[in-house]
Structure formats: C-alpha cells, structure tokens
Motif scaffolding. Structure first.
Motif, mmCIF file in Angstrom:
data_model
loop_
_atom_site.group_PDB
_atom_site.id
_atom_site.type_symbol
_atom_site.label_atom_id
_atom_site.label_comp_id
_atom_site.label_asym_id
_atom_site.label_seq_id
_atom_site.Cartn_x
_atom_site.Cartn_y
_atom_site.Cartn_z
ATOM 1 N N GLY A 266 0.704 -1.394 0.141
ATOM 2 C CA GLY A 266 -0.098 0.160 -0.418
ATOM 3 C C GLY A 266 0.947 1.227 -0.097
ATOM 4 O O GLY A 266 0.718 2.094 -0.911
ATOM 5 N N GLU A 267 1.498 1.048 1.202
ATOM 6 C CA GLU A 267 3.182 2.189 1.269
ATOM 7 C C GLU A 267 3.662 2.086 -0.715
ATOM 8 O O GLU A 267 3.877 3.196 -0.389
ATOM 9 C CB GLU A 267 3.955 2.133 2.036
ATOM 10 C CG GLU A 267 4.722 3.346 2.578
ATOM 11 C CD GLU A 267 5.706 3.290 3.485
ATOM 12 O OE1 GLU A 267 6.309 4.396 3.597
ATOM 13 O OE2 GLU A 267 6.029 2.320 4.388
ATOM 14 N N LEU B 238 2.233 2.274 -3.131
ATOM 15 C CA LEU B 238 1.240 2.363 -4.283
ATOM 16 C C LEU B 238 1.535 3.526 -4.397
ATOM 17 O O LEU B 238 1.319 4.482 -5.557
ATOM 18 C CB LEU B 238 0.510 1.226 -4.683
ATOM 19 C CG LEU B 238 0.766 0.134 -4.878
ATOM 20 C CD1 LEU B 238 -0.800 -0.536 -4.921
ATOM 21 C CD2 LEU B 238 0.792 0.116 -6.691
ATOM 22 N N ARG B 239 1.130 4.285 -2.834
ATOM 23 C CA ARG B 239 0.865 5.630 -2.673
ATOM 24 C C ARG B 239 2.384 6.394 -3.074
ATOM 25 O O ARG B 239 2.043 7.578 -3.581
ATOM 26 C CB ARG B 239 0.472 5.973 -1.552
ATOM 27 C CG ARG B 239 -0.838 5.177 -0.914
ATOM 28 C CD ARG B 239 -1.228 6.085 0.704
ATOM 29 N NE ARG B 239 -0.301 5.093 1.451
ATOM 30 C CZ ARG B 239 -0.289 4.020 2.441
ATOM 31 N NH1 ARG B 239 -1.574 3.147 1.769
ATOM 32 N NH2 ARG B 239 0.437 3.865 3.378
ATOM 33 N N ARG B 240 3.243 6.225 -3.358
ATOM 34 C CA ARG B 240 4.261 6.573 -3.427
ATOM 35 C C ARG B 240 5.087 6.660 -4.516
ATOM 36 O O ARG B 240 5.720 7.669 -4.864
ATOM 37 C CB ARG B 240 6.109 6.041 -1.965
ATOM 38 C CG ARG B 240 5.677 6.949 -0.481
ATOM 39 C CD ARG B 240 6.309 6.684 0.182
ATOM 40 N NE ARG B 240 5.978 6.838 2.229
ATOM 41 C CZ ARG B 240 6.841 6.566 2.341
ATOM 42 N NH1 ARG B 240 8.004 5.982 2.447
ATOM 43 N NH2 ARG B 240 6.523 7.048 4.209
ATOM 44 N N ASP C 37 -9.257 0.769 -1.384
ATOM 45 C CA ASP C 37 -7.340 2.039 -1.252
ATOM 46 C C ASP C 37 -6.548 1.151 -2.416
ATOM 47 O O ASP C 37 -5.871 1.457 -3.085
ATOM 48 C CB ASP C 37 -7.125 1.559 0.093
ATOM 49 C CG ASP C 37 -7.523 2.528 0.678
ATOM 50 O OD1 ASP C 37 -8.522 3.291 0.250
ATOM 51 O OD2 ASP C 37 -7.722 2.451 2.320
ATOM 52 N N THR C 38 -6.335 -0.430 -1.947
ATOM 53 C CA THR C 38 -5.621 -1.246 -2.962
ATOM 54 C C THR C 38 -5.415 -1.374 -4.365
ATOM 55 O O THR C 38 -4.685 -0.665 -5.526
ATOM 56 C CB THR C 38 -4.795 -2.245 -2.345
ATOM 57 O OG1 THR C 38 -5.008 -2.741 -1.307
ATOM 58 C CG2 THR C 38 -4.640 -3.224 -3.412
ATOM 59 N N ALA D 268 -5.062 2.686 -5.341
ATOM 60 C CA ALA D 268 -3.509 3.220 -5.617
ATOM 61 C C ALA D 268 -3.144 2.420 -6.815
ATOM 62 O O ALA D 268 -1.922 2.782 -7.971
ATOM 63 C CB ALA D 268 -2.737 2.672 -4.448
ATOM 64 N N LYS E 284 -3.230 4.568 -9.696
ATOM 65 C CA LYS E 284 -2.488 5.614 -10.675
ATOM 66 C C LYS E 284 -0.670 5.263 -10.397
ATOM 67 O O LYS E 284 -0.440 6.194 -11.457
ATOM 68 C CB LYS E 284 -2.928 6.238 -9.019
ATOM 69 C CG LYS E 284 -4.115 6.957 -8.258
ATOM 70 C CD LYS E 284 -3.492 7.759 -7.388
ATOM 71 C CE LYS E 284 -5.368 8.084 -6.594
ATOM 72 N NZ LYS E 284 -5.107 8.211 -5.453
#
Length: 499
Positions: free
Chosen positions: A393-394, A396-398, A420-421, A424, A427
């Motif tokens: 998750g982290e 994908l967010r970054r 959320d996954t 992300a 994106k």
C-alpha cells in the motif's frame, strides 16, 4: 601477624567465599581490608564485583571506578566497569571500557566477548561477529563466545553457520543449557522440528525450571501438529511463569488448531493481558469471529510469518500445499499480454515465484514485499531489476512509475478491504494497463476473515470494487489454488485493465 599478612589472609578468605557465592561474608571481609588499607585495589575492585553480582550496578560502577583510580592499569577492572555500565544501559560507555581493557591486555578473551555483547545490543552485528571471533581466537575453548557468535549469526539468518557455532560451544561444554536452547531455536528456523524438540528436551533435563525452553518445546510440537502435547508444554511454561505472554499465545494457537475455540479465546485474552501485541491478538480473535475483522492483516504479523518461512517457502508451497497460483495466473494472463515488453511490478513478490514467470514479458520488472527474508530469496533468482522492502500500500501511494502490468499473486489473502489497493494500483498503471491477481474465494459474504487468518473475497465484491475504481474485468476464473490440511482451497484468478 603483620598488617600485610592479615590483609593477605583476609583477601584469600574473601575470594574463596565470593567464589562459593557467600557474598555477604566476603563483602564483610573486603570492608575489613579497606578499613585497614583504604587504597587496597583488590578489595575495592572485588567489592565492586560483588555489588554487580548482587544486582547493584550503580554501586558497582562507583566501587570499580574508585579501584581504577587506585590502579588504572588493571585490564580486568576496566572490563568489570564495562559490565556495570552495560547493566546501567550505557552501552557506548561500556564499549569504551572494553576497548581500554583490550588495549591494556591484548587478546583479553572476556573483554572481547563482552565487547561483542555490547555491539550486538547496538545492532552493530558485523562488528560483534568480529569481536566474538577474536575472543575465540584468543581462547578456542570459550564456549560462551561460540554461543554468542551463533546468536548473532542467527539474527542475521545465517542459520547454518549459527548451527556450527552452537555445536562448537557444546563440544567444549556439553551441559551448556543456553547453547542447547539456542541450537533448538536455530533448528526450528531450519524447519528441523524433530531435532529442535530433542534439543529442548536436553535443556529441560538440565534445567527443568526454564519457562522459555518449555515454550520453545511447545512451538516445535505445534509445528509437528502434536497440538495436545504442545498445550501441555505451554502449561508447564505457565506453571513456572504465569505471565509469559508468548506461552499464552502459543497455547491459544494450539487450542485453536484443536478447535477448542472458547478456550483459545480465553488464552488470547490472557496473552494480551500479559503484554502480547494487541493488534496481533485482536487479529486472531477476529479470525475466530469474536471481534470485527480489520481492513488488513497486521503488517508485523505478515512480516514475521514470511521471515520465518522464507528459507523453505518454495518447497513447502509446491510440495506440501500443491500451490499452483503463479502458473495458473500466468496461464490466465498470457492471452491478454501485448507483443511488446512491459514494465511490470510484482506486488508481494515473495521469493520470486511469479517473477521467474514474468521475466520473459518484462522490459523492466520490479518486486515489492514486506518481508526482508523473502526478498533475500527473490534476489537469488536474479529476475528483478529492483526489489523494495515495503508494504505494498505504501509502495503504491509513493510510486512515481507507470507500469503496463501489476501482479499480486496470493497477496490479497492478507488484505480485506481492497478499495484503497485498487485505487492506488489504478494510479501507477498506464491507461489500458493490466492488473492480474488472485484471491481465495468467498461463496457468500463479500469479505470474510477465515480461521486460517486469511481473507477471502466473493466474485461479486471483486466486480463492484473493480468498477468503482476504473477497472474492467477481462477474465475471471475459479480454480483450486492450493491445499490446506489436505482439503482443496478454491480461489478466483482475475485479469482486468484500467480504463
């Protein structure tokens, strides 16, 4: 008798009493010496040693420092000063004392060993290894240094080397209970549970009151699926230490495996009350339906699970569990792949079972996993261009890259709510980019946390969650993806693309 003769006699008596463990009587005699001769180094120094032996490190620091003031050239005093500082949680000051002891006495094995202990405490593991090896070079029969060397090697997951170190310790001291216990722990890490059990039994023959060895024995029995015997072993640990959180937790896990769920719940609650990690205990309770399931498995639980599993992951999955997900997912994905090579990210790549299959289609292949031990195994396959040790998750967010394909094989069993996954992942995928993944199938509820502590998802949930985040499902297949205790586990394999 002259004063000098009297002091010599008192010191000899005191040393004998101290060696026999009669600390109070020895202390009285050292004080008599200091009354007659206030600057007597031996009496001041050994009085400080007694203070440390009897759990008074602050007094030990004061007395040994005064002894060094009398004679600063005694290496053993600097070594004992370091030990007192270590007791007082001043590792850097302790290190300086050990260095001074070694400067005064080259090859001082005890100081080198203690120096290694301090470096290990500071997580300076390579320096600790070097210090222990110097201690062993100075005194090859130094069983404690061999044992400590093994402990650092075990921490570094160099288990085969750790095993040799413990065996050498036991060659010099066959009744060395700590080395036997550590040997068992390393055998456990190597999945040799029968030998680990035998090692713990040897510890308990020597020291039947060791709660940690009874707990370790329970864990080995649990791995061997002797759950009732494991419960009995945990009970022995708890009879010795009623607040041993690890024993409560292991006992509860074994009771859950015996389907004695009410007792397991009580055990988990006791474990949490005794200090076990609340997040992980609540996760176990959620798997039993006692509390609401979290959105995902605790990261620490997943990391620990796979760090322990890494060395035997591939063989266990493929031979014991008939694990088929990477091959099945590739079979489903292959017809949807373009002719040109893609930039691919393997989310939750583990040891690289998927990476080895994806490499042929990749212009660039990146791997992401939360377990450093799994990534070490993946690195050996040499199929990834980069490996990142981070929660997906982290990542994908970054992430600032744009991929043509993202793959997550047997990853979403540790994530309940996929919203959320999916968001992300959308994106980091190019327009039209593919997302291929597997889940365990839930036939009714959208999301369910099973007693196995793995999440399952329904096809309907996958469909609506994909649509909500801009994906179109191209293909979904229902397959047997592995076995659990001899029973088939059904899963869904999905290929979808980003609009």
């Amino acid at each position: 008798m002259t004063t000098a003769d009297l002091i010599t006699s008192l010191l000899q008596q005191a040393v004998g009493l101290q060696q026999q463990g009669h600390f109070g009587q020895a202390e009285d005699l050292y004080l008599k010496v200091l009354h007659a001769q206030p600057d007597n180094f031996d009496a001041m120094h050994l009085l400080g040693v007694i203070a440390r032996q009897t759990g008074r490190p602050a007094l030990a620091l004061e007395l040994v420092s005064r002894a060094i003031g009398i004679n600063p050239l005694q290496a053993n005093a600097h070594c004992n000063l370091g030990a007192a500082l270590q007791d007082l949680d001043r590792p850097l000051d302790a290190l300086a004392c050990y260095d001074e002891a070694i400067r005064l006495q080259q090859g001082y094995a005890v100081a080198l060993n203690n120096r290694g202990n301090t470096l290990r405490r500071l997580s300076r593991h390579e320096e600790a290894l070097a210090s222990y090896r110097q201690a062993i070079e100075a005194r090859p029969s130094y069983a404690e240094a061999h044992n400590n060397l093994g402990a650092v090697l075990h921490t570094l997951r160099r288990h085969d080397e750790a095993l040799l170190s413990y065996q050498r310790a036991l060659q010099w001291n066959p009744a060395f209970a700590d080395a036997l216990n550590n040997l068992g722990i390393t055998l456990h890490a190597l999945h040799d549970f029968d030998s680990a059990l035998a090692s713990y039994d040897r510890v308990l023959q020597l020291q039947p009151g060791r709660a940690d060895a009874w707990c370790n024995r329970g864990m080995a029995l649990q791995k061997l699926r002797h759950f009732q015997h494991a419960v009995s072993s945990y009970d022995r640990a708890l009879n010795i230490d009623a607040r041993f959180a690890g024993a409560h937790l292991g006992r509860a896990n074994s009771l859950r495996s015996l389907e004695r769920n009410e007792e397991a719940v009580a055990g988990y609650l006791q474990a949490m009350e005794c200090g076990a990690d609340a997040e992980q205990v609540n996760y176990a309770l959620a798997a039993l339906g006692v509390v609401a399931a979290p959105a995902a498995s605790p990261g620490a639980y997943v990391r620990e699970l796979f760090d322990q599993y890494a060395g035997h992951f591939d063989s266990h999955l493929q031979q014991n569990l008939q694990y088929r997900t990477p091959a099945l997912l590739m079979d489903l994905l292959r017809p949807h792949l373009p002719a040109a090579a893609l930039d691919i990210v393997d989310l939750g790549c583990g040891t690289g079972l998927c990476g080895a299959l994806l490499k042929a289609y990749a212009g660039r292949l990146d791997g992401v996993d939360i377990s450093p031990a799994m990534l070490e195994q993946a690195k050996q396959k040499k199929c990834y261009d980069s490996l990142a040790c981070v929660d997906i998750g982290e990542f994908l967010r970054r992430c600032e890259c744009r991929y043509g394909l993202a793959v997550a094989a047997d990853v979403f069993v540790y994530i309940g709510d996929l919203s959320d996954t999916f968001a992300a992942a959308g994106k980091v995928l190019k327009e039209g980019g593919l997302f291929a993944f597997s889940v365990e199938e839930s036939e009714q509820e959208d999301i369910v946390l099973r007693a196995s502590r793995r999440f399952a998802h329904s096809p309907a949930y996958l469909q609506k969650t994909a649509e909500a985040h801009g994906f179109v499902i191209d293909e979904m297949a229902r397959e047997v993806i592995r076995q659990d205790n001899g029973a088939d586990v059904h899963g869904c394999l999905v290929v979808m693309h980003r609009l």
